[in-house]
Enzyme design. Structure first.
Site, PDB file in Angstrom:
ATOM      1  N   ASP A 158     -18.980  -9.497 -67.470  1.00  0.00           N
ATOM      2  CA  ASP A 158     -19.178  -9.756 -68.883  1.00  0.00           C
ATOM      3  C   ASP A 158     -17.794  -9.595 -69.566  1.00  0.00           C
ATOM      4  OD1 ASP A 158     -20.467  -9.762 -71.391  1.00  0.00           O
ATOM      5  OD2 ASP A 158     -20.680  -7.593 -71.342  1.00  0.00           O
ATOM      6  N   ASP A 211     -22.369  -4.647 -70.629  1.00  0.00           N
ATOM      7  CA  ASP A 211     -22.581  -3.526 -71.549  1.00  0.00           C
ATOM      8  C   ASP A 211     -23.696  -3.754 -72.545  1.00  0.00           C
ATOM      9  OD1 ASP A 211     -21.103  -5.544 -72.967  1.00  0.00           O
ATOM     10  OD2 ASP A 211     -20.728  -4.058 -74.532  1.00  0.00           O
ATOM     11  N   ASP A 270     -16.887  -9.060 -73.545  1.00  0.00           N
ATOM     12  CA  ASP A 270     -16.761  -8.047 -74.612  1.00  0.00           C
ATOM     13  C   ASP A 270     -17.420  -6.735 -74.201  1.00  0.00           C
ATOM     14  OD1 ASP A 270     -15.672  -9.545 -77.152  1.00  0.00           O
ATOM     15  OD2 ASP A 270     -17.078 -10.891 -76.160  1.00  0.00           O
TER      16      ASP A 270
END
Ligand SMILES: O=P(O)(O)OC[C@H]1O[C@H](O[C@H]2O[C@H](CO)[C@@H](O)[C@H](O)[C@H]2O)[C@H](O)[C@@H](O)[C@@H]1O
Length: 270
Positions: A32, A216, A34
């Site tokens: 991922d 996240d 960000d």
């Protein structure tokens, strides 16, 4: 599906079970952007990757398959990373591209271009008077951010999103993220489906390969769920982060920060 409180996740760094599983197979790493490769910052355009992280991602990609699976627009994340030779699944997996084959997205996605354009335009117009609201257009989805919006005004953003969902009932879906609403075509597709599709398309579905997914945000839970029993999910974040508060996860391990991600990837790249 088994889920664990973020607080109870074992740490990935130095974990013997994880080390053993990674030593037994070749990893295929799904990253991922960000919150994983860059820290969360106030404005999306400021989330630039560090030179150190870019180098370790490149090193890793020279040793094993590496794919970026992001909510971002694919071209934007390629520009932010300064890397254009990795497989990227942008717009939450709706826009998949490989350096060898170009676009390999599911055919259904192209049919929703007009819907995404119309929703983007309405979000722009309707949030114009809300200070701090940011509309982020993407090729196959759109995000409306409220991180910089006064808490007293955030319900106005939510109301706009709810009205859009009602007006496009059955054709639009919303996923909440970190101070953002992500709007996408209501088809049965998400980061989890995109990861399984990539495992198949890239020929990673063999007994000697283990998919490892680092994420996240809430949308990454689809990927953690998809890989349960066939790969390894690693959640990036701390239980004391208010944006993680009360969250349960389908990930198996945790890394506390972007710095820990860099250390973990450095170990994998050796
Ligand atoms: O799947 P990801 O690569 O993690 O992308 C998820 C969303 O990330 C970005 O928004 C988040 O990060 C911003 C920069 O740190 C932050 O300002 C924002 O509050 C976060 O929600 C990105 O702008 C979105 O398009 C992505 O979908």
């Amino acid at each position: 599906m088994e889920e664990t409180s973020v607080r109870d996740l074992p740490r990935a760094l130095g974990n013997e079970d994880l080390t053993r599983r990674l030593a037994a197979c070749r990893p295929a790493v799904f990253l991922d952007y960000d919150g994983v490769l860059t820290p969360i910052v106030s404005r999306p355009e400021d989330a630039a990757i560090s030179d150190g992280m870019r180098t370790v991602v490149r090193d890793l990609a020279s040793r094993c398959p590496v794919c970026v699976v992001t909510g971002r627009d694919r071209a934007v994340v390629q520009q932010l990373m300064g890397v254009d030779d990795l497989v990227v699944a942008g717009s939450h997996g709706f826009d998949i591209w490989t350096p060898q084959r170009g676009s390999v997205s599911d055919d259904r996605v192209a049919r929703f271009a007009d819907l995404v354009a119309a929703v983007t335009e309405r979000l722009r117009t309707e949030t114009e008077t809300i200070p701090g609201a940011l509309v982020e257009p993407k090729r196959a989805s759109v995000a409306v951010h409220y991180r910089l919006v006064d808490p007293a005004d955030r319900n106005r953003i939510e109301a706009i999103v709810q009205t859009l969902l009602t007006d496009h009932h059955g054709e639009l879906k919303v996923t909440p993220g970190k101070m953002v609403y992500e709007l996408a075509p209501a088809i049965d597709w998400d980061k989890g489906r995109a990861v399984l599709y990539l495992v198949d398309v890239l020929g990673l579905d063999s007994a000697d390969t283990v998919p490892v997914y680092l994420g996240d945000d809430i949308t990454d839970e689809d990927a953690f769920r998809a890989l349960r029993g066939r790969g390894i999910g690693i959640l990036v974040g701390r239980p004391d982060d208010p944006e993680m508060a009360g969250r349960n996860t389908a990930a198996e391990f945790a890394l506390a920060s972007v710095d820990e991600v860099e250390r973990f990837l450095t170990t994998l790249a050796r």
